[in-house]
Design an enzyme around this catalytic site. Structure first.
Site, short mmCIF file in Angstrom:
data_model
loop_
_atom_site.label_atom_id
_atom_site.label_comp_id
_atom_site.label_asym_id
_atom_site.label_seq_id
_atom_site.Cartn_x
_atom_site.Cartn_y
_atom_site.Cartn_z
N TYR A 192 30.41 -4.15 -21.63
CA TYR A 192 30.47 -5.19 -20.59
C TYR A 192 31.81 -5.92 -20.64
O TYR A 192 32.48 -6.10 -19.62
CB TYR A 192 29.32 -6.17 -20.83
CG TYR A 192 29.31 -7.39 -19.93
CD1 TYR A 192 28.86 -7.31 -18.62
CD2 TYR A 192 29.72 -8.63 -20.41
CE1 TYR A 192 28.83 -8.43 -17.81
CE2 TYR A 192 29.70 -9.75 -19.61
CZ TYR A 192 29.25 -9.66 -18.31
OH TYR A 192 29.22 -10.78 -17.52
N SER B 127 34.37 -12.78 -18.02
CA SER B 127 33.49 -13.33 -19.05
C SER B 127 34.27 -13.52 -20.35
O SER B 127 35.22 -12.78 -20.63
CB SER B 127 32.34 -12.34 -19.30
OG SER B 127 31.69 -12.62 -20.52
N LYS C 18 34.80 -5.95 -17.80
CA LYS C 18 35.33 -7.19 -17.22
C LYS C 18 36.84 -7.27 -17.42
O LYS C 18 37.57 -7.72 -16.52
CB LYS C 18 34.64 -8.40 -17.85
CG LYS C 18 33.20 -8.60 -17.38
CD LYS C 18 33.13 -8.90 -15.90
CE LYS C 18 31.73 -9.21 -15.41
NZ LYS C 18 31.70 -9.33 -13.93
#
Lengths: 321, 321
Positions: free
Chosen positions: A146, A122, A150
């Site tokens: 997050y 991402s 990633k």
């Protein structure tokens, strides 16, 4: 050629499964099975080959071992806890995004059949004081858990590929819009809902100001790029298997103007402007000035205009031509 | 102020413990305990305060929980499987460098006392096709499993700090030379032994050519920097807690010339040149053109010359003035 999509019950997973089912071949070979796996047994997709569905909890190695076998030539690893939830529930995010990724890659390593593994990273890996524009060699400095998880997944994909355990590639997805379905716990959820809900005659809330710039890609292009991503030859990837997936930068104003052009001025009247400090803080940490040179060179593409994003949504989800 | 050094039995851990024992204070407070922990119960160091020693296996959370308590205000996390071993034994490297780091940070998170955590990363996080020079915002592209595991540690240190679980900082150590003691499984081991062994009248093997450039720091300066690293105020670290530790670039020729200047021409005659393809391949992937702007600004320093590195070794290890 058998393909496994982990996260195959999600919006992109379902579209990818259907696109592969329609296409019928991958990496020059006929697809003989499409397996969709997700935390809840996913819906099958239409395809010219057998489609199997599987429940999988990637946080648990035993569950991974039951689903991931040496039969698969290409494995898509799309399953993740989204940004908002990973930020609110640190342990959940670590279990799925950190250990889940590790569990899948470890299973593949011990199987020894070296499949192609396509990992969805991402643009949330970028952030902090790192200067713009974001280029292929920009430092990853995530400002969300997050994004951190990633970035760790990318490092694993790179090292497992370098060691010859698998043939990995990771693509940093732009924010996907117009995303069908319901709003979710992603902080970026509004970036679809302010278009999707009004096009369905429903009110939507925009929690940021209209000059907020962001980096977008349509689901249709995302799926095209994920398929191309599996087809790139390993030697063309060089010494870094992770790269931006191309997208385009638009402000909220441009996004709404595009909807006006395609669908007339009425839908935009359903947008309520209501600032949200928590969401604004998260999304302000995200980057949008991206120069995805490497992936463009490898044949991945972006939408031509946000009007296309709106049109794709109306064609693919509302059945309008 | 209680200090825990995990990896306290290693070369740097022992020197750091002794330096803190002599200094007697850290972050403006008196040191009341120095705890040294390592896979084998470490030797105590001389200090004006109580020194405790502990066996710890960071690969196992239960062992971490026994040693890491909320008593500690500053925790150094120096323990690691070195590069050569982490490359040869993938699982061992993952257990110690990947899960071990996670286990320590998780323990600290659940304790809730938010200590300063100083993590030793490595310049092995750099590599691949990323352009020189290496600056503060250069992409991490490790080409060894050790480098990957260190890059993951940095990401964890950053996210745990951002979330307020602890006050972390990570320093990418240059190759430490002249390292006392025995050769180890680090691919960089020869970068000390070609000086250390000849100064002790023993033959040494140089597995690379004399024009091989690398980035070095003496153990003495490394320890000084680790102490300064703990004393930096959190607000001065900005949105990225990881940075290069300053060092200097020298070729093997320059390193040997420095030994000639300090110790005369005889030691260098004990160097045998014997190329080693495995070591050459690993070290060729490492980077040396570093611009550690951020850490220099924060007050960390490098050696003035490699002659100093040789002199420090002779003073600190051989008792010569």
């Amino acid at each position: 050629m058998k393909v496994l999509i982990i996260g195959g019950g999600g919006v992109i997973g379902q579209k990818l499964g259907a696109a592969l089912g329609k296409k019928g071949h991958l990496r020059g070979r006929e697809i003989s099975q499409i397996a969709l796996a997700d935390i809840v047994d996913p819906k099958p997709v239409p395809a010219g080959c057998p489609v199997t569905t599987h429940a999988i909890d990637i946080a648990h190695r035993a569950s991974v071992d039951q689903v991931v076998s040496a039969d698969y030539d290409v494995i898509y690893l799309l399953a993740a806890i989204v940004s908002g939830q990973a930020e609110a529930e640190f342990e959940t995010g670590m279990n799925i995004n950190f250990f889940g990724t590790y569990n899948v890659l470890e299973r593949v390593r011990t199987l020894g059949n070296k499949p192609v593994v396509v990992f969805s990273s991402s643009i949330a890996v970028y952030g902090g004081e790192v200067p713009d524009p974001i280029i292929d060699h920009t430092f990853l400095n995530p400002q969300t858990s997050y994004g951190m998880q990633k970035a760790v997944g990318e490092l694993l994909i790179n090292d497992y590929s370098r060691k010859g355990f698998l043939d990995g590639r990771a693509f940093r997805l732009p924010t996907i819009s117009v995303r069908p379905g319901k709003a979710n716990a992603a902080a970026s959820s509004f970036m679809s809902s302010i278009i999707r809900e009004p096009l369905n005659g429903v009110e939507a809330v925009c929690p940021v100001t209209e000059d907020f710039p962001h980096y977008y890609l349509s689901p249709r292009k995302c799926v095209e790029n994920l398929i191309k991503g599996a087809e790139i030859e390993a030697q063309d990837l060089g010494m870094n298997r992770a790269m931006m997936m191309p997208g385009r930068m638009w402000t909220i104003r441009q996004v709404i103007d595009a909807m006006d052009v395609v669908a007339g001025p009425d839908p935009a009247k359903l947008i309520r402007w209501e600032s949200d400090a928590v969401i604004q803080k998260i999304v302000n940490g995200w980057r949008y000035d991206m120069r995805p040179e490497k992936s463009l060179k490898l044949g991945l593409t972006a939408d031509d205009s946000f009007e296309d994003n709106v049109r794709y949504y109306m064609q693919d989800e509302l059945g309008k031509s």
